[in-house]
Design a protein around this motif. Sequence first.
Motif, PDB file in Angstrom:
ATOM      1  N   VAL A  21       0.837  -1.200   0.000  1.00 35.23           N
ATOM      2  CA  VAL A  21       0.000   0.000   0.000  1.00 35.23           C
ATOM      3  C   VAL A  21       0.875   1.254   0.000  1.00 35.23           C
ATOM      4  CG1 VAL A  21      -1.719   1.294   1.333  1.00 35.23           C
ATOM      5  CG2 VAL A  21      -1.948  -1.185   1.056  1.00 35.23           C
ATOM      6  N   GLY A  22       1.990   1.202   0.702  1.00 31.34           N
ATOM      7  CA  GLY A  22       2.912   2.340   0.716  1.00 31.34           C
ATOM      8  C   GLY A  22       3.396   2.693  -0.679  1.00 31.34           C
ATOM      9  N   ARG A  23       3.737   1.681  -1.467  1.00 34.41           N
ATOM     10  CA  ARG A  23       4.181   1.932  -2.850  1.00 34.41           C
ATOM     11  C   ARG A  23       3.052   2.550  -3.678  1.00 34.41           C
ATOM     12  NH1 ARG A  23       6.805  -2.923  -1.644  1.00 34.41           N
ATOM     13  NH2 ARG A  23       9.078  -2.679  -1.622  1.00 34.41           N
ATOM     14  N   LEU A  24       1.830   2.065  -3.490  1.00 32.81           N
ATOM     15  CA  LEU A  24       0.682   2.616  -4.222  1.00 32.81           C
ATOM     16  C   LEU A  24       0.424   4.070  -3.826  1.00 32.81           C
ATOM     17  CD1 LEU A  24      -1.804  -0.403  -4.084  1.00 32.81           C
ATOM     18  CD2 LEU A  24      -0.559   0.437  -6.096  1.00 32.81           C
ATOM     19  N   LEU A  25       0.536   4.369  -2.550  1.00 29.18           N
ATOM     20  CA  LEU A  25       0.342   5.755  -2.091  1.00 29.18           C
ATOM     21  C   LEU A  25       1.434   6.665  -2.639  1.00 29.18           C
ATOM     22  CD1 LEU A  25      -0.651   4.962   1.578  1.00 29.18           C
ATOM     23  CD2 LEU A  25      -2.105   6.179  -0.078  1.00 29.18           C
ATOM     24  N   PRO A 151      -8.841  -0.339   8.430  1.00 26.87           N
ATOM     25  CA  PRO A 151      -8.967  -1.799   8.358  1.00 26.87           C
ATOM     26  C   PRO A 151      -8.651  -2.274   6.935  1.00 26.87           C
ATOM     27  CG  PRO A 151     -10.929  -0.790   9.325  1.00 26.87           C
ATOM     28  CD  PRO A 151     -10.115   0.311   8.725  1.00 26.87           C
ATOM     29  N   THR A 152      -7.943  -3.384   6.819  1.00 29.37           N
ATOM     30  CA  THR A 152      -7.532  -3.876   5.504  1.00 29.37           C
ATOM     31  C   THR A 152      -8.140  -5.228   5.144  1.00 29.37           C
ATOM     32  OG1 THR A 152      -5.565  -5.049   6.301  1.00 29.37           O
ATOM     33  CG2 THR A 152      -5.318  -2.690   5.792  1.00 29.37           C
ATOM     34  N   VAL A 160      -7.375  -0.431  -0.134  1.00 27.75           N
ATOM     35  CA  VAL A 160      -6.742   0.067   1.085  1.00 27.75           C
ATOM     36  C   VAL A 160      -6.120   1.434   0.811  1.00 27.75           C
ATOM     37  CG1 VAL A 160      -4.970  -0.334   2.843  1.00 27.75           C
ATOM     38  CG2 VAL A 160      -6.352  -2.258   1.992  1.00 27.75           C
ATOM     39  N   ARG A 161      -5.431   1.570  -0.332  1.00 27.02           N
ATOM     40  CA  ARG A 161      -4.854   2.877  -0.700  1.00 27.02           C
ATOM     41  C   ARG A 161      -5.943   3.939  -0.696  1.00 27.02           C
ATOM     42  NH1 ARG A 161      -4.018   3.170  -6.661  1.00 27.02           N
ATOM     43  NH2 ARG A 161      -6.264   3.233  -6.405  1.00 27.02           N
ATOM     44  N   ASP A 162      -7.072   3.646  -1.309  1.00 31.17           N
ATOM     45  CA  ASP A 162      -8.162   4.625  -1.372  1.00 31.17           C
ATOM     46  C   ASP A 162      -8.697   4.956   0.015  1.00 31.17           C
ATOM     47  OD1 ASP A 162      -7.776   4.578  -4.110  1.00 31.17           O
ATOM     48  OD2 ASP A 162      -9.559   3.364  -4.529  1.00 31.17           O
ATOM     49  N   ALA A 163      -8.778   3.944   0.884  1.00 33.01           N
ATOM     50  CA  ALA A 163      -9.253   4.170   2.257  1.00 33.01           C
ATOM     51  C   ALA A 163      -8.269   5.047   3.024  1.00 33.01           C
ATOM     52  CB  ALA A 163      -9.459   2.849   2.972  1.00 33.01           C
ATOM     53  N   VAL A 164      -6.971   4.841   2.797  1.00 34.16           N
ATOM     54  CA  VAL A 164      -5.957   5.671   3.446  1.00 34.16           C
ATOM     55  C   VAL A 164      -6.072   7.113   2.939  1.00 34.16           C
ATOM     56  CG1 VAL A 164      -3.472   6.128   3.676  1.00 34.16           C
ATOM     57  CG2 VAL A 164      -4.350   3.786   3.920  1.00 34.16           C
ATOM     58  N   LEU A 165      -6.208   7.275   1.638  1.00 33.50           N
ATOM     59  CA  LEU A 165      -6.335   8.621   1.071  1.00 33.50           C
ATOM     60  C   LEU A 165      -7.546   9.331   1.663  1.00 33.50           C
ATOM     61  CD1 LEU A 165      -5.468   7.856  -2.658  1.00 33.50           C
ATOM     62  CD2 LEU A 165      -4.102   9.190  -1.033  1.00 33.50           C
ATOM     63  N   GLU A 166      -8.639   8.622   1.812  1.00 32.92           N
ATOM     64  CA  GLU A 166      -9.842   9.217   2.408  1.00 32.92           C
ATOM     65  C   GLU A 166      -9.601   9.575   3.874  1.00 32.92           C
ATOM     66  OE1 GLU A 166     -14.375   7.869   3.410  1.00 32.92           O
ATOM     67  OE2 GLU A 166     -13.510   7.159   1.515  1.00 32.92           O
ATOM     68  N   ALA A 167      -8.936   8.681   4.601  1.00 34.48           N
ATOM     69  CA  ALA A 167      -8.696   8.910   6.028  1.00 34.48           C
ATOM     70  C   ALA A 167      -7.790  10.123   6.272  1.00 34.48           C
ATOM     71  CB  ALA A 167      -8.070   7.664   6.659  1.00 34.48           C
ATOM     72  N   VAL A 168      -6.767  10.283   5.454  1.00 32.03           N
ATOM     73  CA  VAL A 168      -5.824  11.385   5.696  1.00 32.03           C
ATOM     74  C   VAL A 168      -6.308  12.706   5.114  1.00 32.03           C
ATOM     75  CG1 VAL A 168      -3.838   9.867   5.975  1.00 32.03           C
ATOM     76  CG2 VAL A 168      -4.325  10.859   3.728  1.00 32.03           C
ATOM     77  N   SER A 169      -7.319  12.675   4.267  1.00 27.87           N
ATOM     78  CA  SER A 169      -7.834  13.926   3.725  1.00 27.87           C
ATOM     79  C   SER A 169      -9.024  14.434   4.528  1.00 27.87           C
ATOM     80  CB  SER A 169      -8.243  13.747   2.266  1.00 27.87           C
ATOM     81  OG  SER A 169      -9.383  12.919   2.157  1.00 27.87           O
TER      82      SER A 169
END
Length: 170
Positions: A21-25, A151-152, A160-169
């Motif tokens: 996921v880190g690479r995708l982000l 949660p993954t 998961v990348r999209d969920a992280v982007l949503e969470a941090v924005s």
Amino acid sequence: MTGTRPRLVLIGPPGAGKSTVGRLLAEHWGVTFRDTDSDVEATEGRSIPDIFVDDGEDYFRGVERAAVAHALTEHDGVLALGGGAVLDPDTQADLATHTVVFLSVGLADAAGRVGLTTSRPLLLGSPRRQWQQLMDARRGTYERLATSVVPTDRLSPEQVRDAVLEAVSA
């Protein structure tokens, strides 16, 4: 690059998807990805399991702490920490000023992703039981350090990348 800071720090147990996921982000944001486990292996010129066998966990944790400290001040992209890096009190203090996402995963999904093999030094013996014990011991620390928990389970790396982007924005 001294004086910079990661855009995002990913924490979680083995199998959470920190590297994938880190690479995708990093790709999404057009920044670089860095993994402190890889930094440790590059510094030592050997694998983490070999470090554990040859020098023990305490030695490994010292090298890991140094790798994390450097990465937190030198890397400006996405940073993934080794699963146990958060156990160090100095690392915990350092993370207080960063955007930290805990990628939460259950045993079934983690086992499917990494196989929970004995190539992971803290999972010798009964890998599934050992993983669950590690997670039980570390969950509170992961949650306390995280600015967001994602949660993954049953999600693709892209989800998961999209969920992280949503969470941090948010």
